[in-house]
Design an enzyme around this catalytic site. Structure first.
Site, mmCIF file in Angstrom:
data_model
loop_
_atom_site.group_PDB
_atom_site.id
_atom_site.type_symbol
_atom_site.label_atom_id
_atom_site.label_comp_id
_atom_site.label_asym_id
_atom_site.label_seq_id
_atom_site.Cartn_x
_atom_site.Cartn_y
_atom_site.Cartn_z
ATOM 1 N N HIS A 47 0.844 -1.189 0.000
ATOM 2 C CA HIS A 47 0.000 0.000 0.000
ATOM 3 C C HIS A 47 0.881 1.242 0.000
ATOM 4 O O HIS A 47 2.053 1.203 0.397
ATOM 5 C CB HIS A 47 -0.894 0.006 1.235
ATOM 6 C CG HIS A 47 -1.962 -1.036 1.204
ATOM 7 N ND1 HIS A 47 -3.081 -0.961 1.998
ATOM 8 C CD2 HIS A 47 -2.091 -2.176 0.485
ATOM 9 C CE1 HIS A 47 -3.860 -2.011 1.779
ATOM 10 N NE2 HIS A 47 -3.272 -2.770 0.867
ATOM 11 N N GLU A 49 0.982 3.908 1.900
ATOM 12 C CA GLU A 49 1.527 4.318 3.191
ATOM 13 C C GLU A 49 2.668 3.403 3.619
ATOM 14 O O GLU A 49 3.710 3.881 4.093
ATOM 15 C CB GLU A 49 0.429 4.308 4.264
ATOM 16 C CG GLU A 49 -0.724 5.260 4.001
ATOM 17 C CD GLU A 49 -1.874 4.651 3.206
ATOM 18 O OE1 GLU A 49 -2.989 5.182 3.308
ATOM 19 O OE2 GLU A 49 -1.661 3.648 2.486
ATOM 20 N N CYS A 77 -5.966 2.186 5.824
ATOM 21 C CA CYS A 77 -6.623 0.942 6.200
ATOM 22 C C CYS A 77 -6.020 0.447 7.526
ATOM 23 O O CYS A 77 -4.992 0.962 7.972
ATOM 24 C CB CYS A 77 -6.452 -0.101 5.102
ATOM 25 S SG CYS A 77 -4.789 -0.811 5.016
ATOM 26 N N CYS A 80 -2.292 -0.347 7.289
ATOM 27 C CA CYS A 80 -1.463 0.853 7.193
ATOM 28 C C CYS A 80 -1.433 1.603 8.515
ATOM 29 O O CYS A 80 -0.383 2.136 8.897
ATOM 30 C CB CYS A 80 -1.970 1.745 6.069
ATOM 31 S SG CYS A 80 -1.689 1.020 4.425
#
Length: 148
Positions: A47, A49, A77, A80
């Site tokens: 992801h 991040e 999320c 993250c």
């Protein structure tokens, strides 16, 4: 935030991942930028991040980013958020919500529901507790251990 948005657009248009971008900053200096690369890498943890945290930590030679700020195009999320907590980042600015991500077909909202005890579809079982707990005894015996 514009840089995070541009990262998201770049990754999305290159078919590297979903519409997510992130930037890590300190004192108005950009330390790392990243976008979602799940499709490019076939890595579900890639992801924006997490990628930005990895790049910043590598560049800085430290896992402690407590003096840094994260800008991201969407509410992080749960995975993250965990990475943000572990990196000790104290300030996060985000754009879109988990409802926006759900509208785009992403599972963030469902994961938040699972964390609240709703819609559980994960079987979590403990196994070999005593043997696994001994690892922490060994850890505590190390004189050179570093906590994070």
């Amino acid at each position: 935030m514009k840089i995070a948005y541009d990262e998201a657009t770049k990754g999305m248009l290159a078919d590297e991942g979903g519409p997510f971008g992130a930037v890590i900053v300190k004192d108005n200096e950009i330390i790392a930028t990243a976008h979602n690369e799940v499709l490019k890498s076939n890595d579900p943890t890639a992801h924006a991040e997490v990628n930005a945290i990895r790049r910043a930590s590598q560049k800085l030679g430290s896992f402690d980013l407590s003096d840094y700020v994260l800008y991201t195009t969407c509410m992080p999320c749960p995975m993250c958020l965990g990475a943000i907590f572990w990196a000790r980042i104290g300030t996060v600015y985000y754009g879109a919500t988990d409802e926006d991500a759900a509208r785009g077909g992403f599972d963030d909202h469902r994961f938040y529901e699972m964390m609240r005890g709703e819609n559980q579809d994960l079987e979590l079982n403990q196994l070999d507790h005593q043997e696994s707990a001994k690892l922490f005894d060994q850890w505590l015996e190390k004189n050179d251990r570093q906590l994070y």
